[in-house]
Design an enzyme around this catalytic site. Structure first.
Site, PDB file in Angstrom:
ATOM      1  N   THR A 169       1.976   3.929   7.451  1.00 53.68           N
ATOM      2  CA  THR A 169       1.203   2.887   8.144  1.00 53.68           C
ATOM      3  C   THR A 169       1.979   2.316   9.321  1.00 53.68           C
ATOM      4  O   THR A 169       1.431   2.104  10.405  1.00 53.68           O
ATOM      5  CB  THR A 169       0.869   1.717   7.195  1.00 53.68           C
ATOM      6  N   HIS A 224      -5.223   2.918  -1.091  1.00 53.38           N
ATOM      7  CA  HIS A 224      -3.840   3.404  -1.026  1.00 53.38           C
ATOM      8  C   HIS A 224      -3.515   4.149  -2.312  1.00 53.38           C
ATOM      9  O   HIS A 224      -3.972   3.760  -3.384  1.00 53.38           O
ATOM     10  CB  HIS A 224      -2.891   2.207  -0.854  1.00 53.38           C
ATOM     11  N   ASP A 252      -5.182   5.313   9.336  1.00 54.26           N
ATOM     12  CA  ASP A 252      -3.763   5.226   9.695  1.00 54.26           C
ATOM     13  C   ASP A 252      -3.015   6.545   9.512  1.00 54.26           C
ATOM     14  O   ASP A 252      -2.165   6.913  10.312  1.00 54.26           O
ATOM     15  CB  ASP A 252      -3.058   4.064   8.956  1.00 54.26           C
ATOM     16  N   HIS A 253      -3.339   7.283   8.453  1.00 54.51           N
ATOM     17  CA  HIS A 253      -2.643   8.559   8.172  1.00 54.51           C
ATOM     18  C   HIS A 253      -3.396   9.254   7.056  1.00 54.51           C
ATOM     19  O   HIS A 253      -4.353   8.706   6.523  1.00 54.51           O
ATOM     20  CB  HIS A 253      -1.186   8.320   7.777  1.00 54.51           C
TER      21      HIS A 253
HETATM   22  C1  GP9 Z   1       1.964  -1.603   2.982  1.00 54.73           C
HETATM   23  C2  GP9 Z   1       0.824  -0.845   3.503  1.00 54.73           C
HETATM   24  C3  GP9 Z   1       0.840   0.557   3.000  1.00 54.73           C
HETATM   25  O1  GP9 Z   1       2.093  -2.869   3.529  1.00 54.73           O
HETATM   26  O2  GP9 Z   1       0.773  -0.909   4.872  1.00 54.73           O
HETATM   27  O3  GP9 Z   1       1.820   1.269   3.570  1.00 54.73           O
HETATM   28  P1  GP9 Z   1       1.898   2.864   3.528  1.00 54.73           P
HETATM   29  O4  GP9 Z   1       2.507   3.251   2.224  1.00 54.73           O
HETATM   30  O5  GP9 Z   1       0.502   3.392   3.662  1.00 54.73           O
HETATM   31  O6  GP9 Z   1       2.731   3.206   4.688  1.00 54.73           O
HETATM   32 MN    MN Z   2      -1.074   3.416   5.032  1.00 55.77          MN
END
Ligand code: GP9
Ligand code: MN
Length: 631
Positions: A295, A410, A469-470
């Site tokens: 992220t 997530h 984001d990914h």
């Molecule tokens: C944590 C959230 C998730 O604050 O942004 O992070 P990631 O594991 O997806 O990089």
């Molecule tokens: Mn993320």
């Protein structure tokens, strides 16, 4: 070394063979390393050996009674390295780097993911160490390493060196410029082996630390020329379209494009986003360009239009560098900037990095009401998050630039029964199966968010940008993904799966028949110049690698952090060129014209970050007359 040396060294050799074979088994069973020829298989097989002989051989310089103990300790440590990589790889599909290890601040929060990723069978990786310990105690005679002469020792190390260079030589023929131009860790591991790779990583680490100290403004000349040559002028209609409006960015956690307009048992996975797309500009060939920083990398790319680093998270490793990020630039134009994210402020070193990027405010977990009822998995549920976020946004001066970072979708994709609105999948991957309901939940949350913005009077005067984001589903789940998509996942498909949604929604502009489905190849790197131009800000002197998405001059090209790249016609990845339409392998010469651009961009970006070069950059004068902006 004469024959009689072997019995003398049997304990050392036994430990070496154990580790060697074990490492090879791990390569073949726990890592997904693509092998294309017998030579590559042979290199993979021998690559742990030189390192193991080297470190175990150090025992030959020790007092006799210490030697076996040393061998056991080294076996244990090497097994631990292997173990850590196996667990790490299971989620990140990547190998550990030193910067990642130093990100201890994140480790506590990663706890729930670790238990999910750890398997008891992983402990088998320590079986040989136990055997060595047993021998040491119960068969001390077998565990003895007798004295060797100085000459024998010399022979031993000559042999190790020969083996190392033999390995390196073969690898260099397979992959020229292996150590100087490789952004892909899999290729490194495949060639020099996991242990040598870690040594190489340590060397890179010290080199990058030195790079800042040695850098000066002259390093910037080539890079500046490159930027000037690549400047693309904005589209006249879109330039300034957002002037005075709020910009609301929404980071859709782990959301890949394959869920868009896709159904499970007749139900849409993202019904709301599918509708929203009909009233927006939707980019179907938009790629994430993140690496180990996940992220935080996506945030970095978005605000700076620089590439993240190949190793570690730049948020951690270079948090106090000088940057010319969007929040800092738009401040000059009267914009207030903020990030809203219900997690600890130090996660990904955000609190420090946001200062460097020029954000006015970070609404972290302390700004939210979080309790057991409104949380799941990593924390505050998205619906609650959006709900509370709009209330926080209302307190801000307008116009603002606010980034909201969602969390429910997530890994490990947990969700309460009451929030499940779609069936899980039925593939062999529990992760992929669970992913569908959490994506569906996020979609519902976005729907509520837009409604709430409307209710609170923030919608009309804002531009909304949603982006993934990914990836959420790593290549480890390719077989299951293949089951779901109904095809075998090739490296070509893996690149195509790195597409994430990008939805630009401008109330009153992109609605209905004015909506657009855009197929140009683009990436997260393109968002900064796009947003600045929408705000009517000239970017001629701005540092950015991306191109305004609306510019008629944009080249359809995106490079991913591992050096893979995509154009309108081709996909290049893992040293292979693919025809984009058919997904078939084709002659490398088709992709060759883009090699230079791909590696140059990544290298220049790395130079900027490692050298902290923006501290020498004074060219930025954003306050030029707007009339002069379109040139
Ligand atoms: C944590 C959230 C998730 O604050 O942004 O992070 P990631 O594991 O997806 O990089
Ligand atoms: Mn993320």
């Amino acid at each position: 070394m004469n024959k009689s040396s072997f019995p003398k060294l049997q304990f050392l050799l036994l430990a070496t063979v154990f580790m060697w074979i074990k490492t090879y088994i791990v390569y073949k069973t726990r890592f997904d390393i693509k092998i294309e020829s017998w030579m590559q298989e042979f290199i993979l097989f021998i690559n742990p050996l030189s390192f193991l002989l080297l470190v175990f051989g150090i025992s030959l310089f020790m007092k006799e009674k210490r030697r076996s103990g040393y061998i056991i300790i080294v076996s244990f440590l090497s097994s631990a390295i292997l173990f850590a990589n196996v667990v790490f790889y299971r989620f990140f599909n990547d190998f550990i780097t030193i910067p990642v290890l130093l990100q201890t601040k994140n480790m506590a929060d990663l706890g729930s993911s670790f238990t999910e990723l750890f398997k008891f069978s992983d402990l088998l990786l320590f079986a040989d160490v136990l055997i060595l310990v047993a021998l040491y105690f119960f068969k001390p005679n077998l565990a003895r390493i007798e004295s060797v002469s100085r000459k024998e020792r010399r022979y031993y190390y000559l042999m190790v060196a020969a083996l190392f260079f033999f390995n390196l030589g073969l690898s260099e023929t397979e992959r020229p410029q292996l150590l100087t131009r490789t952004f892909d860790r899999e290729i490194l591991i495949k060639n020099i082996g996991t242990y040598n790779y870690h040594i190489y990583d340590i060397v890179l680490q010290s080199k990058s630390s030195a790079q800042r100290a040695l850098a000066d403004s002259s390093n910037f000349v080539d890079i500046e020329n490159y930027f000037n040559a690549n400047y693309k002028k904005p589209d006249e209609e879109m330039f300034n379209i957002a002037n005075g409006k709020n910009i609301i960015l929404v980071s859709l956690e782990s959301t890949q494009s394959f869920v868009i307009n896709e159904t499970v048992n007749g139900e849409e996975i993202t019904p709301f986003l599918n509708d929203l797309i009909e009233d927006s500009y939707y980019y179907e060939n938009f790629y994430h360009q993140t690496a180990q920083g996940k992220t935080s990398d996506s945030e970095f790319i978005l605000d700076n239009s620089l590439y993240p680093l190949g190793r570690g998270a730049v948020f951690f490793t270079h948090g106090s560098n000088e940057f010319t990020a969007t929040p800092e630039i738009i401040k000059e134009f009267g914009y207030y900037s903020s990030v809203l994210h219900a997690n600890n402020k130090s996660f990904w070193n955000r609190d420090i990095m946001y200062e460097s990027l020029g954000y006015d405010k970070f609404f972290d977990i302390e700004s939210y009401e979080v309790n057991e009822e409104n949380s799941v998995g990593w924390g505050l549920k998205d619906k609650e998050f959006f709900e509370q976020s709009v209330d926080l946004m209302k307190t801000q001066p307008q116009p603002f630039y606010s980034k909201l970072i969602t969390l429910t979708n997530h890994f490990p994709f947990e969700l309460g029964e009451e929030d499940k609105q779609i069936d899980e999948l039925d593939t062999r991957s529990k992760t992929l199966n669970r992913y569908i309901p959490t994506v569906r939940y996020q979609d519902e949350a976005v729907k509520h968010f837009i409604q709430k913005l409307k209710d609170e009077g923030l919608y009309e005067n804002s531009i909304l940008i949603f982006y993934g984001d990914h990836y959420g589903i790593s290549e480890n789940h390719n077989v299951a993904m293949g089951e779901f998509l109904g095809k075998e996942i090739t490296p070509f498909d893996s690149v195509q799966l790195q597409r994430v949604p990008l939805i630009i929604h401008i109330p009153g502009v992109t609605d209905g028949e004015n909506s657009k489905l855009i197929s140009d190849v683009a990436g997260q790197i393109d968002l900064k110049p796009t947003i600045l131009h929408m705000l009517g800000i000239n970017t001629k002197n701005d540092i950015h690698f991306g191109t305004d998405l609306f510019s008629g001059q944009k080249v359809s090209f995106t490079v991913l952090r591992d050096g893979s790249f995509i154009t309108d016609d081709y996909v290049y990845t893992k040293s292979t060129c693919y025809d984009k339409e058919t997904g078939e392998e084709i002659e490398e010469s088709n992709c060759e014209p883009y090699f230079d651009k791909a590696s140059r961009e990544l290298e220049y970006s790395d130079q900027i970050i490692y050298g902290d070069l923006l501290r020498f950059y004074e060219g930025t004068t954003y306050n030029e007359e707007l009339e002069n902006a379109i040139k």
